[in-house]
Design an enzyme around this catalytic site. Structure first.
Site, short mmCIF file in Angstrom:
data_model
loop_
_atom_site.label_atom_id
_atom_site.label_comp_id
_atom_site.label_asym_id
_atom_site.label_seq_id
_atom_site.Cartn_x
_atom_site.Cartn_y
_atom_site.Cartn_z
N ASP A 27 0.85 -1.17 0.00
CA ASP A 27 0.00 0.00 0.00
C ASP A 27 0.90 1.24 0.00
O ASP A 27 2.08 1.17 0.39
CB ASP A 27 -0.89 -0.03 1.25
N THR A 36 -2.67 0.46 -4.50
CA THR A 36 -3.09 1.73 -3.93
C THR A 36 -4.49 2.13 -4.37
O THR A 36 -4.98 1.68 -5.41
CB THR A 36 -2.08 2.83 -4.33
N GLY A 37 -5.11 2.98 -3.57
CA GLY A 37 -6.35 3.61 -3.98
C GLY A 37 -6.13 4.74 -4.96
O GLY A 37 -7.07 5.21 -5.59
N ASN A 40 -9.18 -0.93 3.12
CA ASN A 40 -9.07 -1.34 1.73
C ASN A 40 -7.88 -2.26 1.48
O ASN A 40 -7.73 -2.79 0.38
CB ASN A 40 -8.98 -0.11 0.80
#
Length: 273
Positions: free
Chosen positions: A9, A43-44, A218
Site C-alpha cells: 500500500d 493503492t487507492g 481497503n
C-alpha cells in the site's frame, strides 16, 4: 520462506504522514528488488499519482491502482486490466453528494474528473500529485472505474451510515473506506486482493510467496490473501487483527523493518551459511 512478490500500500504504509518516502525505505526496497523480488504498489490512487512514487523508488513495472479496479504497466502507462461501471448506476449517490455538499470525483483508468472544487479540495489534490479535469456532469461519463468521496472523518462516518440505508448501491457495486477522509465506490469485483491474486497467478507466484503490507480497510483482503500479511502500527485494530503480524508505523519506517526481518536478514543469513 522464499518470497517472490512484495505488495505495498502507498498512503499510510509506504509514505509517511507528510506523503514522503524515507531514504531508509528507498534503499531497503532497492535491495529487495536487486535480490530478485517483484515490488508491486497496490493503492487507492490512480496511476497519475502512484507512478511518481514508483519512479522515486527507481522502478518501472506493474501497479494495482484505484483499489484494484485498474492494473497498469509503467512506463506508458498501459492499462493491463480494468473493471468499470456505468455512471448512471450512481445517479442517486451523485445527487445526494451534490445536495449535501459532499465533494466527489470520478475516475477512469488514467484520469480524474470533478464538477467543482474549493481551495481546500484543490489543496488535497495537489498533495496527492493530481491535476483534476473539470466536467459539467459526471453522470454522462463513460469508462468509470471509481467514484471517491472526500470530506472530514465525521462527514464520511455519516456517509457510511447513509449508504445502505437512505442510499442503496446497485448489487454490482460496493463502497470501501480507503482512508479517514475517503470513501470509494467501485465494482464489487474490484479489490486489491482480487487484483493481486490475478496478477500473481499470471506470473506463476503462489500466495505463500507473497508479502502484503497495508494500513487500512481497503488493504484487508490483500493482507488476508498473501502468505504473510503485515499491518502497520498506525492501522485500525481491525486491520491489525486480520494481519499475521504488525510492524512499526509509517512514520517509523515500518516497511523497512518488515522487509529487513522477512527478506533481507534471511537472505544475508543464507549467504553466510
Amino acid at each position: 520462506m522464499n518470497y517472490r512478490l512484495i505488495a505495498l500500500d502507498v498512503d499510510g504504509t509506504l509514505l509517511d504522514d507528510h506523503h514522503q518516502l524515507s531514504e531508509k525505505t528507498i534503499q531497503t526496497l532497492r535491495e529487495v528488488h536487486q535480490a530478485g523480488l517483484r515490488i508491486v504498489l497496490c493503492t487507492g490512487r490512480g496511476p497519475g499519482s502512484a507512478i511518481p512514487v514508483l519512479e522515486e523508488l527507481g522502478f518501472e513495472g506493474v501497479l494495482i491502482t484505484h483499489n484494484g479496479a485498474s492494473t497498469v504497466q509503467s512506463p506508458g502507462p498501459e492499462v493491463l486490466h480494468t473493471i468499470g461501471f456505468p455512471m448512471r448506476e450512481l445517479e442517486q449517490l451523485v445527487l445526494y453528494c451534490r445536495e449535501n455538499h459532499i465533494h466527489f470525483d470520478v475516475n477512469t483508468s488514467l484520469e480524474l474528473f470533478i464538477e467543482k472544487a474549493d481551495d481546500e479540495v484543490l489543496g488535497m489534490y495537489e498533495r496527492f500529485l493530481i491535476t483534476p479535469k473539470r466536467v459539467e456532469d459526471v453522470l454522462v461519463m463513460d469508462g468509470t472505474v471509481k467514484l471517491t468521496m472526500f470530506g472530514t472523518g465525521e462527514q464520511l462516518d455519516r456517509m457510511q451510515q447513509v449508504i445502505g440505508t437512505e442510499l442503496i448501491l446497485p448489487d454490482t457495486l460496493h463502497s470501501i473506506r480507503s482512508g479517514v477522509e475517503f470513501i470509494d465506490v467501485i465494482s464489487l469485483a474490484s479489490s486489491k486482493g482480487n487484483a493481486l491474486k490475478q496478477l500473481a497467478s499470471s506470473w506463476g507466484i503462489k500466495p505463500d510467496e507473497i508479502i502484503a503490507i497495508g494500513n487500512y480497510y481497503n488493504d484487508l483482503d490483500m493482507i488476508r490473501f498473501a502468505g504473510l500479511g503485515i499491518a502497520m502500527d498506525n492501522s485500525p485494530d481491525d486491520v491489525k487483527e486480520a494481519a499475521d503480524e504488525t510492524t512499526l508505523s509509517n512514520n517509523e519506517d515500518g516497511v523497512h523493518e518488515a522487509l529487513l526481518k522477512h527478506v533481507l536478514a534471511p537472505l544475508t543469513a543464507k549467504r553466510n551459511q
